[in-house]
Design an enzyme around this catalytic site. Sequence first.
Site, PDB file in Angstrom:
ATOM      1  N   GLU A 164      -0.984  -4.899  -8.500  1.00  0.00           N
ATOM      2  CA  GLU A 164      -1.094  -6.003  -9.472  1.00  0.00           C
ATOM      3  C   GLU A 164      -1.322  -7.364  -8.812  1.00  0.00           C
ATOM      4  OE1 GLU A 164       2.183  -6.733 -12.246  1.00  0.00           O
ATOM      5  OE2 GLU A 164       1.403  -5.045 -13.412  1.00  0.00           O
ATOM      6  N   HIS A 200       0.842  -1.203   0.000  1.00  0.00           N
ATOM      7  CA  HIS A 200       0.000   0.000   0.000  1.00  0.00           C
ATOM      8  C   HIS A 200       0.878   1.254   0.000  1.00  0.00           C
ATOM      9  CE1 HIS A 200      -2.913  -2.806   2.166  1.00  0.00           C
ATOM     10  NE2 HIS A 200      -3.592  -2.424   1.104  1.00  0.00           N
TER      11      HIS A 200
END
Length: 253
Positions: free
Chosen positions: A148, A37
């Site tokens: 991803e 993150h």
Amino acid sequence: MNNIKVFESISEFQKYRKNLTGTVGFVPTMGALHEGHATLLRRSASENENSILSIYVNPTQFNNPTDLEKYPKTFEADLKLAADCGISAILSPSFSEMYSDNYRFKMSENEFSKILCGAHRPGHFDGVLTIVLKFLNIVQPDNAYFGEKDFQQYQLIKDMCHSFLVNCNIVSEKTVREKSGLAMSSRNKRLSSAGFEKAALIYQMLKSTDSVTDIKKKLTADGFEIDYVEEIKNRRFIAVTLEGIRLIDNVEI
Ligand code: PAF
């Protein structure tokens, strides 16, 4: 800590949003932030004048009540990380604010959302797409950032925005990994130290030249329960459960 603002009220956030000048970047999350993150947050902060982080554990995307209940919550640490990464504001609304219609309306997709994780988690992507569309409507970002690791999620969100003419650039960022290769995930926090070590096999299998059948055999022999190992277009995808914790990952092949 810099002057980070925290909004629980959507209307208060919207007042703040109206006065922002320059581009807005957005990173939607369910909290329990980790280095994956942080990479998205830093990228947003470097590419936009303003960056917004949402922290919202979205119940409609959990098909397993235990998974929802056990989802880690680390708000104070998240706040500090967000501030360190240059985030301007955090949006963290309640269920009743996000679902004032009690989930009467939802977004759904009928192809790519039905395979891989969608085939094993009924309703999951309806929940994801619905909440992301709501947040995009609230935040009105120029750019929104997704990891991803959740490639199917990223692709579905990108396609939804294209279909519904959402004026936001959907950006993907490479998966951030532990030294062992294990993809970073909030769920890793729930693994025992032995499980954490063992989970490195997922990435080894993603990178191996073994066939899908052999990969399944090896993972099963090591105590993983398999949801799927599949190759679709130019990617290999794996979803498994270890110690009752569902882990997913994928690589380009
Ligand atoms: O990837 C996640 O953490 C969630 O699926 C998202 C995109 C924040 C929607 O709740």
